[in-house]
Design an enzyme around this catalytic site. Structure first.
Site, PDB file in Angstrom:
ATOM      1  N   ASP A   1      -7.794  -5.012  -6.264  1.00 26.10           N
ATOM      2  CA  ASP A   1      -7.463  -3.978  -5.282  1.00 26.10           C
ATOM      3  C   ASP A   1      -8.434  -2.813  -5.458  1.00 26.10           C
ATOM      4  O   ASP A   1      -8.506  -2.225  -6.535  1.00 26.10           O
ATOM      5  CB  ASP A   1      -6.021  -3.508  -5.498  1.00 26.10           C
ATOM      6  CG  ASP A   1      -5.523  -2.598  -4.394  1.00 26.10           C
ATOM      7  OD1 ASP A   1      -6.329  -1.873  -3.785  1.00 26.10           O
ATOM      8  OD2 ASP A   1      -4.308  -2.603  -4.144  1.00 26.10           O
TER       9      ASP A   1
ATOM     10  N   HIS B   1      -6.919  -5.506  -1.440  1.00 29.03           N
ATOM     11  CA  HIS B   1      -5.814  -4.609  -1.125  1.00 29.03           C
ATOM     12  C   HIS B   1      -4.788  -5.294  -0.229  1.00 29.03           C
ATOM     13  O   HIS B   1      -5.015  -5.485   0.965  1.00 29.03           O
ATOM     14  CB  HIS B   1      -6.340  -3.346  -0.466  1.00 29.03           C
ATOM     15  CG  HIS B   1      -5.309  -2.283  -0.273  1.00 29.03           C
ATOM     16  ND1 HIS B   1      -4.519  -1.817  -1.306  1.00 29.03           N
ATOM     17  CD2 HIS B   1      -4.920  -1.594   0.823  1.00 29.03           C
ATOM     18  CE1 HIS B   1      -3.703  -0.886  -0.857  1.00 29.03           C
ATOM     19  NE2 HIS B   1      -3.918  -0.742   0.440  1.00 29.03           N
TER      20      HIS B   1
ATOM     21  N   SER C   1       0.845  -1.182   0.000  1.00 29.60           N
ATOM     22  CA  SER C   1       0.000   0.000   0.000  1.00 29.60           C
ATOM     23  C   SER C   1       0.894   1.250   0.000  1.00 29.60           C
ATOM     24  O   SER C   1       1.769   1.380  -0.862  1.00 29.60           O
ATOM     25  CB  SER C   1      -0.952  -0.033   1.201  1.00 29.60           C
ATOM     26  OG  SER C   1      -1.898   0.996   1.120  1.00 29.60           O
TER      27      SER C   1
END
Length: 587
Positions: free
Chosen positions: A475, A511, A221
């Protein structure tokens, strides 16, 4: 000199064997690589404040943690850590232009038996902490890792990236008000990594009598973004970069969150106050319907009818929301979507645009992972709480990525204030603020948050460094398509890109982890083998966790394995047991 007594930790050899057994990789040799790291034994700990002096740095504590005195939960198991030195400190203490105290806080954990490698643990979100999940154990990305860098003998640093939450502010914005200080913005974007790296290497030399032979930066991330920024800005400092779901255009992704909120609001019922209930615009059966139609159209494209969509690229040309999902003639009941729902979802997947039709970020890939909870929580939320698109994206967009920043008083802890900001966002005037500067804020967010030269990695490439990227196709935070654009830009400038930078798609994954995916994998070992042995990663073995560990697993059986392939190759079925990675080849 401090000479602590040690107890024997778990050996790196045993850990490597265990990782190979549960993860593994398929590789091929190449001729260029850097020399392998060689280890050393910790010779100093409690005296490091005096021995590791560095400009503008204060070491506030250095203590020895005996073997087993510290544990970390790994894949659901409380795992004892080896004996190591824990160092806490700060760099560049100052008072910001907003009157708040600032410093780049850090924690380092130095194992007794060191493997000669430095591990920068790049944290996600807005950083802001070196405790809890951000403690310097060397977290490995992916679902349910069974090891960490400290266990494997790395010297690890973790950082708050130059700020901590402001406890005097409402909870919704407490972690983002550092955006009012220009230097705190730069520290978060790139400067904390730039400042901490040479300091950490100096401290390692004081602790072991030698500096690190090899240096790695690892994260997912925002941590993945940190990695790609380091590859660009600090290519002389790092030998290997492991970047998961790298939001390297993070300000553009924040604009996209505002776009998503408005698009999804168009299909949402209204509350008594007239505001849209975004979470109620699509039911779970609605999302499962779309996911099922994606599987129906795209499942067999990789040669296996297995409930997974392995051939991502071909699926985008095969699936059509308009044609493949029935349109309701009455209320949606899980067998159709209304025309309004379809228009809203298509708008989300097409990505944000200004009034002239110019794209403001990448589009998104259709993938069955959109029916998993990890997709919903970001895009939609529940019927009683807006998605993180509005509640987390709004204060970050307003305070960190907009120049000048918004007035925090307008963003209270009220969910309605944050939702209103997202719903009233202007994609001509407000979106332009991610490129703006002022006399006080001399760097735009697209300058301080992104790689300096995203299409070139001359320094890292020239010294033999490697970049390994992975990204979930579903994602909901950072577009997989945007990561492919990054790789394509590299290839346009460097004909030999596969020799130093590769992207691995994870079909179905949300994610960083979760979703109907084989989301448990070891990416660090292949990266080190690539850097230090010249073994190019072609396929990395990944396994599906249990539904209790990954609630978004859906119909995918626990224990199924697949090779994750170097993009644009696809894991193609060759026959045999459909749940065994050995029966798939990257083609």
């Amino acid at each position: 000199m401090h000479n602590p007594s040690f107890r024997t930790p778990l050996t790196a050899i045993a850990l490597a064997a265990a990782l190979a057994a549960c993860g593994g990789s398929s590789t091929q040799a190449t001729s260029t690589h850097l020399a392998a790291a060689t280890g050393a034994t910790l010779s100093s700990c409690t005296d490091l404040a005096a021995k590791a002096a560095f400009a503008n740095t204060s070491i506030t504590s250095a203590t020895l943690a005996p073997a087993g005195s510290v544990t970390q939960t790994l894949n659901g198991v409380a795992t004892p850590m080896p004996e190591h030195c824990v160092v806490l400190g700060k760099m560049n203490e100052r008072t910001g232009v907003d009157g708040r105290p600032y410093a780049i806080g850090f924690e380092m954990r130095l194992p007794r038996d060191w493997n000669g490698r430095f591990f920068y643990q790049a944290n996600g979100g807005n950083d802001g902490s070196i405790s809890g999940g951000n403690a310097a154990f060397g977290n490995l990305p992916g679902g349910g890792p069974s090891s960490n860098a400290l266990l494997q003998g790395y010297a690890v640093i973790s950082s708050d990236a130059g700020h901590v939450p402001d406890a005097t502010r409402p909870g919704a914005i407490a972690g983002q008000v550092y955006g009012l200080d220009p230097q705190a913005r730069l520290d978060y974007g790139y400067n904390a990594v730039g400042q901490l790296t040479p300091m950490a290497k100096n401290l390692i030399k004081a602790a072991y009598g030698k500096g690190p032979d090899r240096s790695y930066i690892v994260g997912c991330s925002n941590g993945g973004r940190h990695g790609l920024v380091a590859a660009s800005r600090f290519g002389d400092q790092y030998d290997g970069v492991l970047a998961g779901a790298p939001g390297y255009n993070l300000p553009q992704a924040a604009v996209t969150q505002m776009w998503d909120a408005q698009a999804l609001a168009s299909a949402a019922p209204r509350g008594a106050d007239g505001r849209p209930n975004i979470g109620a615009g699509f039911s779970d059966p609605d999302l499962r319907l779309v996911a099922g139609k994606i599987v129906e159209r795209c499942d067999a494209l990789d040669g296996a009818t297995d409930g997974m969509v392995g051939d991502t690229a071909r699926c985008q040309a095969t699936f059509s929301l308009a044609n493949d999902v029935p349109t309701c003639t009455a209320s949606p009941d899980g067998t159709c979507l209304t025309a309004t729902q379809k228009a809203a979802l298509q708008k989300v997947y097409d990505g944000p645009k200004d009034s002239a039709g110019k794209a403001l970020y990448a589009r998104w890939s259709w993938d069955p992972g959109l029916a998993a909870g990890g997709w919903r929580v970001w895009k939609l939320g529940s019927a009683t709480a807006p998605g993180l698109t509005a509640t987390l994206g709004a204060p970050s967009m307003a305070l960190i990525f907009s120049t000048p920043p918004a007035d925090p008083a307008a963003l209270t802890s009220s969910g309605t204030a944050l939702l209103d900001y997202a719903l009233n966002f202007n994609f001509d005037t407000d979106a332009a603020k991610i490129y703006a500067t002022t006399d006080r804020f001399k760097e735009s967010s697209m300058s301080f948050m992104t790689p300096a030269t995203p299409g070139r990695l001359d320094t890292l490439r020239g010294r033999g460094g490697k970049v390994l990227v992975f990204h979930g196709v579903s994602d909901p935070v950072f577009s997989f398509d945007d990561t492919v654009k990054w790789l394509d830009a590299l290839k346009a400038n460097h004909a030999d890109t596969p020799s130093f930078a590769r992207v691995f798609a994870v079909p179905g994954m949300n994610h960083c982890s979760g979703g109907p995916a084989t989301d448990q994998f070891d990416m660090l070992t292949p990266l080190v083998d690539w850097v230090e042995k010249g073994v190019e990663p072609e396929a990395i073995r990944a396994t599906a966790r249990t539904a209790s560990a990954n609630p978004g697993l859906g119909t995918i059986p626990a224990g199924r394995s697949r090779p994750l392939c170097s993009w644009p190759k696809v894991a193609t079925y060759a026959g045999g047991n459909i749940d065994d990675a050995a029966n798939f080849a990257c083609k």
